[in-house]
Structures are given as structure tokens and as C-alpha cells.
Design an enzyme around this catalytic site. Structure first.
Site, PDB file in Angstrom:
ATOM      1  N   ASN A   1       0.764  -1.295  -0.005  1.00  0.00           N
ATOM      2  CA  ASN A   1      -0.135   0.007   0.160  1.00  0.00           C
ATOM      3  C   ASN A   1       0.782   1.170   0.017  1.00  0.00           C
ATOM      4  O   ASN A   1       0.310   2.412   0.197  1.00  0.00           O
ATOM      5  CB  ASN A   1      -0.707  -0.122   1.311  1.00  0.00           C
ATOM      6  CG  ASN A   1      -2.277  -0.958   0.992  1.00  0.00           C
ATOM      7  OD1 ASN A   1      -2.916  -0.971  -0.069  1.00  0.00           O
ATOM      8  ND2 ASN A   1      -2.536  -1.868   2.006  1.00  0.00           N
TER       9      ASN A   1
ATOM     10  N   LYS B   1       7.225   2.975  -2.564  1.00  0.00           N
ATOM     11  CA  LYS B   1       7.790   1.443  -3.224  1.00  0.00           C
ATOM     12  C   LYS B   1       7.233   1.249  -4.511  1.00  0.00           C
ATOM     13  O   LYS B   1       8.373   0.741  -5.206  1.00  0.00           O
ATOM     14  CB  LYS B   1       7.448   0.569  -2.167  1.00  0.00           C
ATOM     15  CG  LYS B   1       7.849   0.382  -0.713  1.00  0.00           C
ATOM     16  CD  LYS B   1       7.262  -0.720   0.026  1.00  0.00           C
ATOM     17  CE  LYS B   1       7.700  -0.793   1.335  1.00  0.00           C
ATOM     18  NZ  LYS B   1       6.939  -2.156   2.039  1.00  0.00           N
TER      19      LYS B   1
ATOM     20  N   ASP C   1       8.960  -6.533   2.542  1.00  0.00           N
ATOM     21  CA  ASP C   1       9.002  -6.147   3.905  1.00  0.00           C
ATOM     22  C   ASP C   1      10.269  -5.385   4.282  1.00  0.00           C
ATOM     23  O   ASP C   1      11.522  -6.110   4.357  1.00  0.00           O
ATOM     24  CB  ASP C   1       8.618  -6.848   5.183  1.00  0.00           C
ATOM     25  CG  ASP C   1       7.850  -6.312   6.045  1.00  0.00           C
ATOM     26  OD1 ASP C   1       7.147  -5.292   6.083  1.00  0.00           O
ATOM     27  OD2 ASP C   1       7.909  -6.769   7.362  1.00  0.00           O
TER      28      ASP C   1
ATOM     29  N   LYS D   1      19.662   7.488  -5.019  1.00  0.00           N
ATOM     30  CA  LYS D   1      19.314   6.462  -3.984  1.00  0.00           C
ATOM     31  C   LYS D   1      19.246   5.068  -4.457  1.00  0.00           C
ATOM     32  O   LYS D   1      19.970   4.151  -3.749  1.00  0.00           O
ATOM     33  CB  LYS D   1      18.030   6.643  -3.452  1.00  0.00           C
ATOM     34  CG  LYS D   1      17.512   5.657  -2.214  1.00  0.00           C
ATOM     35  CD  LYS D   1      16.180   5.747  -1.694  1.00  0.00           C
ATOM     36  CE  LYS D   1      15.752   4.688  -0.964  1.00  0.00           C
ATOM     37  NZ  LYS D   1      14.383   4.810  -0.508  1.00  0.00           N
TER      38      LYS D   1
END
Ligand code: ITT
Length: 195
Positions: free
Chosen positions: A8, A12, A68, A171
């Protein structure tokens, strides 16, 4: 290859779309019409990643993956770790998580920390996991407004800026998520015809 990305977190989704080439079509939960909150009840990144991808696979029966991520701080014995999203509170504004982290770190000179990502890929109903780690340090203050989450206070090894001061392209050279994703794509190249 079409994969649902069981997250959600729109940041990401953006980072992963920006990293994978055209051979992947990534469908977000919103695009798949899934609006439910995905449970993360476990005390390891591995188990939570599995929970997220299994939940979506059971719902849609499609190939999918989840990830995760935890920020593991040495002086805090691995905290916030698996609790990174809800460090300050069950429903925190993200600023509160950083405030709590900086507060807990105020008396520590050992600033070593790492981001660790675990990806859980479900292909034809079978799960495969991939890990990516980015070592670095926790800054004394916030810098930069880019990225998301803990980015304004994390300086990866080999850099002088926080992730929050970097562009997405910068990044990506250090990112834990990109490293885990590279393992996934390498594995797919080798195993695509076997699974
Ligand atoms: P999901 O729907 O994928 O679970 P989430 O935001 O809850 O999205 P996680 O459970 O992986 O994500 O929680 C990890 C926490 O760490 C979350 O608060 C993120 O903002 C933060 N985080 C994850 N990746 C990060 C990154 O690359 N830079 C900074 N913070 C990050």
C-alpha cells in the site's frame, strides 16, 4: 511478466517501477482493485513478507510479490526493525517515527544502522525470498525532503548525503530494495523455464 506488487506504499511502487525494465508489468494493489489493509502480524521481516504476498495470492490467484523492510539500528539492538512502520504509535505520522528514533539515539555515538529488505515472490503458487541490505549510519538531524520514511536521517556507507537529499537515481545506487530486486531478476533469468 505480470506481477501484482502487494504493497500500500506508493513510494515503493514508484521505486520498483523505476528499477525494473520493460519486461515486467507491475500492477499496484489499487490497480488490481484491492483496497484492504494487508496484515503484518509477525515478528520477522521474512514472515511478514510471506503474509503479504500469500494474502494477495489467495485473493487473486496471480503471480505476485511483496516486500517488508526494516531499519535495524545497532545501538538500539536492531530496533525499530520489523516495527519500523509503527515505531512511535500504531497510527503514526511518519515524522513521529523519526522523532522517536532521533530521541533514542541522542545518547549514542555508535550510529551504525542498516536497511534490510525481504522480498517474497509467489510464482505459480510457490514462494521464493530475496534479501537486500544497505549499511549506513543514522544522522544527528534530518536533511533533505526526498524519498520517504526514514530517508532524511539515513546516510548509506560511501555517501555524504542522506537518502532524503538524493534523487531516486542516486538512492538506487545504494538501495536495499534495489539489491533485493536484482537478486530476484537474476534468479528469474536462471529459473524462468524451470518454474
Ligand atoms: P507495505 O504496504 O509494503 O507494508 P509499509 O510502508 O507499511 O508498506 P513496511 O511494512 O515495509 O512498509 O514498513 C517499513 C517502514 O520503513 C515504513 O515505515 C517505511 O516508510 C520505512 N521504509 C521502508 N523502506 C524505506 C526506504 O527505502 N527508505 C526509508 N524508509 C523506508
Amino acid at each position: 511478466m505480470t506481477l501484482i506488487f502487494a504493497t500500500n506504499n506508493e513510494n515503493k511502487v514508484q521505486e520498483i517501477r523505476n528499477t525494473l525494465d520493460d519486461s515486467f508489468e507491475i500492477i499496484s494493489l489499487k490497480e488490481a482493485g484491492i483496497h484492504q489493509d494487508i496484515p503484518e502480524p509477525h515478528d520477522t521481516l521474512e514472515a511478514n513478507a510471506t503474509e503479504k504476498s500469500r494474502t494477495i495470492f489467495d485473493l487473486k490467484g496471480m503471480d505476485c510479490f511483496s516486500e517488508d523492510t526494516g531499519l535495524e539500528v545497532a545501538a538500539l539492538l536492531g530496533e525499530p526493525g520489523v516495527k519500523s512502520a509503527r515505531y512511535a504509535d500504531d497510527e503514526p505520522q511518519f515524522a513521529d517515527n523519526i522523532d522517536k528514533l532521533l530521541d533514542k539515539m541522542s545518547s549514542h555515538t555508535n550510529r551504525n544502522a542498516r536497511f534490510r529488505t525481504v522480498i517474497s515472490l509467489i510464482l505459480n503458487g510457490k514462494e521464493h525470498q530475496f534479501e537486500g541490505i544497505c549499511e549506513g549510519i543514522i544522522a544527528y538531524d534530518r536533511s533533505g525532503t526526498g524519498g520517504f520514511g526514514y530517508d532524511p536521517v539515513f546516510i548509506p556507507d560511501g555517501a555524504t548525503q542522506t537518502f532524503g537529499e538524493m534523487t531516486m537515481e542516486e538512492k538506487k545506487q545504494y538501495s536495499h530494495r534495489v539489491k533485493a530486486l536484482a537478486k530476484l531478476t537474476d534468479w528469474l533469468k536462471e529459473n524462468k523455464n524451470k518454474v
